[in-house]
Design a protein around this motif. Structure first.
Motif, PDB file in Angstrom:
ATOM      1  N   GLN A 206       0.744  -1.352   0.047  1.00 20.46           N
ATOM      2  CA  GLN A 206      -0.015  -0.052   0.034  1.00 20.46           C
ATOM      3  C   GLN A 206       0.829   1.316  -0.104  1.00 20.46           C
ATOM      4  OE1 GLN A 206      -3.278  -0.180  -0.505  1.00 20.46           O
ATOM      5  NE2 GLN A 206      -2.631  -2.306  -0.695  1.00 20.46           N
ATOM      6  N   TYR A 207       0.299   2.380  -0.248  1.00 22.20           N
ATOM      7  CA  TYR A 207       0.923   3.670  -0.249  1.00 22.20           C
ATOM      8  C   TYR A 207      -0.045   4.841   0.206  1.00 22.20           C
ATOM      9  CZ  TYR A 207       3.685   7.409  -2.202  1.00 22.20           C
ATOM     10  OH  TYR A 207       4.736   8.708  -2.061  1.00 22.20           O
ATOM     11  N   LEU A 208       0.547   5.704   0.901  1.00 25.67           N
ATOM     12  CA  LEU A 208      -0.100   7.027   1.267  1.00 25.67           C
ATOM     13  C   LEU A 208      -1.247   7.293   0.337  1.00 25.67           C
ATOM     14  CD1 LEU A 208      -0.020   9.017   3.709  1.00 25.67           C
ATOM     15  CD2 LEU A 208       1.765  10.374   2.321  1.00 25.67           C
ATOM     16  N   SER A 209      -1.018   7.693  -0.555  1.00 28.27           N
ATOM     17  CA  SER A 209      -1.867   8.397  -1.558  1.00 28.27           C
ATOM     18  C   SER A 209      -2.363   7.177  -2.798  1.00 28.27           C
ATOM     19  CB  SER A 209      -1.280   9.640  -2.401  1.00 28.27           C
ATOM     20  OG  SER A 209      -0.015   9.276  -3.137  1.00 28.27           O
ATOM     21  N   GLY A 210      -2.138   5.922  -2.438  1.00 26.90           N
ATOM     22  CA  GLY A 210      -2.858   5.057  -3.179  1.00 26.90           C
ATOM     23  C   GLY A 210      -1.522   4.130  -4.004  1.00 26.90           C
ATOM     24  N   ALA A 211      -1.964   2.933  -4.151  1.00 25.21           N
ATOM     25  CA  ALA A 211      -0.928   2.064  -4.571  1.00 25.21           C
ATOM     26  C   ALA A 211      -0.630   2.276  -6.021  1.00 25.21           C
ATOM     27  CB  ALA A 211      -1.560   0.528  -4.597  1.00 25.21           C
ATOM     28  N   GLY A 212      -1.546   2.839  -6.774  1.00 22.46           N
ATOM     29  CA  GLY A 212      -1.309   3.426  -8.266  1.00 22.46           C
ATOM     30  C   GLY A 212      -0.243   4.303  -8.289  1.00 22.46           C
ATOM     31  N   ASP A 213      -0.147   5.192  -7.198  1.00 18.80           N
ATOM     32  CA  ASP A 213       0.919   6.144  -7.270  1.00 18.80           C
ATOM     33  C   ASP A 213       2.457   5.487  -6.873  1.00 18.80           C
ATOM     34  OD1 ASP A 213      -0.519   8.340  -7.780  1.00 18.80           O
ATOM     35  OD2 ASP A 213      -0.511   9.149  -5.681  1.00 18.80           O
ATOM     36  N   LYS A 214       2.541   4.596  -6.002  1.00 14.69           N
ATOM     37  CA  LYS A 214       3.632   3.788  -5.784  1.00 14.69           C
ATOM     38  C   LYS A 214       4.247   3.310  -7.079  1.00 14.69           C
ATOM     39  CE  LYS A 214       5.015   0.741  -1.741  1.00 14.69           C
ATOM     40  NZ  LYS A 214       4.499   0.124  -0.691  1.00 14.69           N
ATOM     41  N   ALA A 215       3.455   2.597  -7.871  1.00 13.59           N
ATOM     42  CA  ALA A 215       3.885   2.026  -8.988  1.00 13.59           C
ATOM     43  C   ALA A 215       4.218   2.995  -9.906  1.00 13.59           C
ATOM     44  CB  ALA A 215       2.459   1.119  -9.553  1.00 13.59           C
ATOM     45  N   THR A 216       3.667   4.273 -10.073  1.00 14.80           N
ATOM     46  CA  THR A 216       3.904   5.151 -11.090  1.00 14.80           C
ATOM     47  C   THR A 216       5.237   5.726 -10.490  1.00 14.80           C
ATOM     48  OG1 THR A 216       1.811   5.823 -11.403  1.00 14.80           O
ATOM     49  CG2 THR A 216       3.393   7.715 -11.853  1.00 14.80           C
ATOM     50  N   LEU A 217       5.426   5.862  -9.298  1.00  9.78           N
ATOM     51  CA  LEU A 217       6.783   6.419  -8.988  1.00  9.78           C
ATOM     52  C   LEU A 217       7.950   5.518  -9.329  1.00  9.78           C
ATOM     53  CD1 LEU A 217       5.830   8.090  -5.549  1.00  9.78           C
ATOM     54  CD2 LEU A 217       6.603   9.311  -7.533  1.00  9.78           C
ATOM     55  N   LEU A 218       7.574   4.196  -8.790  1.00 12.19           N
ATOM     56  CA  LEU A 218       8.764   3.293  -9.023  1.00 12.19           C
ATOM     57  C   LEU A 218       9.182   3.236 -10.697  1.00 12.19           C
ATOM     58  CD1 LEU A 218       7.816   0.589  -6.269  1.00 12.19           C
ATOM     59  CD2 LEU A 218       9.715   2.337  -6.404  1.00 12.19           C
ATOM     60  N   ALA A 219       8.228   3.036 -11.383  1.00 12.94           N
ATOM     61  CA  ALA A 219       8.368   2.944 -12.813  1.00 12.94           C
ATOM     62  C   ALA A 219       9.224   4.195 -13.230  1.00 12.94           C
ATOM     63  CB  ALA A 219       6.967   2.802 -13.502  1.00 12.94           C
ATOM     64  N   GLY A 220       8.781   5.234 -12.694  1.00 11.32           N
ATOM     65  CA  GLY A 220       9.597   6.549 -13.156  1.00 11.32           C
ATOM     66  C   GLY A 220      10.812   6.418 -12.887  1.00 11.32           C
ATOM     67  N   GLU A 221      11.288   5.874 -11.761  1.00 12.14           N
ATOM     68  CA  GLU A 221      12.664   5.739 -11.482  1.00 12.14           C
ATOM     69  C   GLU A 221      13.387   4.543 -12.011  1.00 12.14           C
ATOM     70  OE1 GLU A 221      12.859   5.150  -7.132  1.00 12.14           O
ATOM     71  OE2 GLU A 221      11.952   7.385  -6.831  1.00 12.14           O
ATOM     72  N   GLY A 222      12.489   4.068 -12.842  1.00 14.54           N
ATOM     73  CA  GLY A 222      13.356   2.878 -13.842  1.00 14.54           C
ATOM     74  C   GLY A 222      13.278   1.523 -13.276  1.00 14.54           C
TER      75      GLY A 222
END
Length: 256
Positions: A177-193
């Motif tokens: 899980q993530y503070l502002s939603g699991a989707g945001d977690k995936a977005t951030l990690l994908a954005g970091e490569g």
DNA sequence: GAGTCGGCAGTCT
DNA sequence: CAGACTGCCGACT
């Protein structure tokens, strides 16, 4: 951070909030004069709101998660019991950090409890593009059994993105899980490569660690050492015990 | 794989 | 202040 409240007039809504803050009792000492200031800034999750005082950034939320600015400022006031006004400029280092081109800006975590501070400190050591399990953070924070409490502490991370709690994932390979939603977690990690498909594949296969049969070292799959292992020498393990039994030792960088 | 329960810091009552 | 409750988990049925 200056203390010229008239400079850089904000949008109407914030102005009302600013006026409300000015109605608070006048500060009496010099330190009381250091009023915290809020700013808007762009991030991989869209606009964020942040508040910083003289000691550094104290609170950050995505606009999408906060709902609106007034709700965010209210959270700040109740959390810290301090007024907050619009700042004339973002705190040094905030914008590069949100772009991913620099380390975190100065952070003021004085109102965070001892345990939570250890958790945040351990989390801050996870490199961009890599992930570590909650259990790893618990151990690094000096409370190896407080795994669930780590989740609680990260859920209350006052400065997400700056302290990368999105890099803390479940031990079974799921993102969690993530503070502002699991989707945001995936977005951030994908954005970091981070290769999320690969993460999912490893999770499905039950592979938690990856070792090299030439060095006899095992790493978390996202460790930069693990990523250099050639196909012919890569070997997956379901646990550190299994890896040890096979004669491998944990990587000194990622410390699985 | 779903359900259960252990463990722990923070918060609420 | 003690006890209950809760939560970005994890290990074990």
């Amino acid at each position: 951070m200056t203390d010229t409240p008239t400079a850089d007039r904000p949008a109407p809504d914030p102005l009302l909030a600013g006026l409300r803050d000015l109605a608070e009792p006048a500060p009496t000492t010099l330190t009381d004069r250091v009023v915290d200031g809020w700013v808007r800034a762009p991030s991989p999750l869209g606009e964020v709101y942040a508040v910083a005082g003289a000691g550094g950034v104290r609170l950050l939320r995505t606009a999408a998660h906060a709902g609106d600015l007034e709700v965010f400022l209210e959270e700040y006031r109740t959390r810290h019991g301090r007024p907050v006004r619009p700042a004339t400029r973002p705190p040094r280092g905030l914008l590069p950090a949100l772009r991913g081109t620099g380390g975190p800006p100065e952070l003021d975590l004085t109102d965070v409890g001892d345990f939570a501070r250890q958790v945040l400190a351990a989390t801050a050591r996870i490199p961009a593009g890599q992930v570590r399990p909650y259990g790893w953070v618990a151990r690094e924070a000096g409370h190896p059994k407080a795994v669930r409490a780590v989740g609680t502490a990260l859920a209350r991370n006052p400065v997400p993105l700056l302290i990368p709690c999105h890099r803390v994932v479940r031990g079974d390979g799921g993102l969690g899980q993530y503070l502002s939603g699991a989707g945001d977690k995936a977005t951030l990690l994908a954005g970091e490569g981070l290769d999320l498909d690969r993460v999912a594949d490893l999770a499905a296969a039950g592979t938690r660690l990856i070792g090299s049969d030439t060095t006899g070292v095992v790493c978390f799959p996202s460790c930069h050492h693990a990523r250099r292992i050639t196909d012919a020498h890569r070997r997956g393990f379901a646990s550190l015990d299994r890896a040890r039994a096979a004669g491998y030792r944990p990587c000194r960088d990622c410390r699985p």
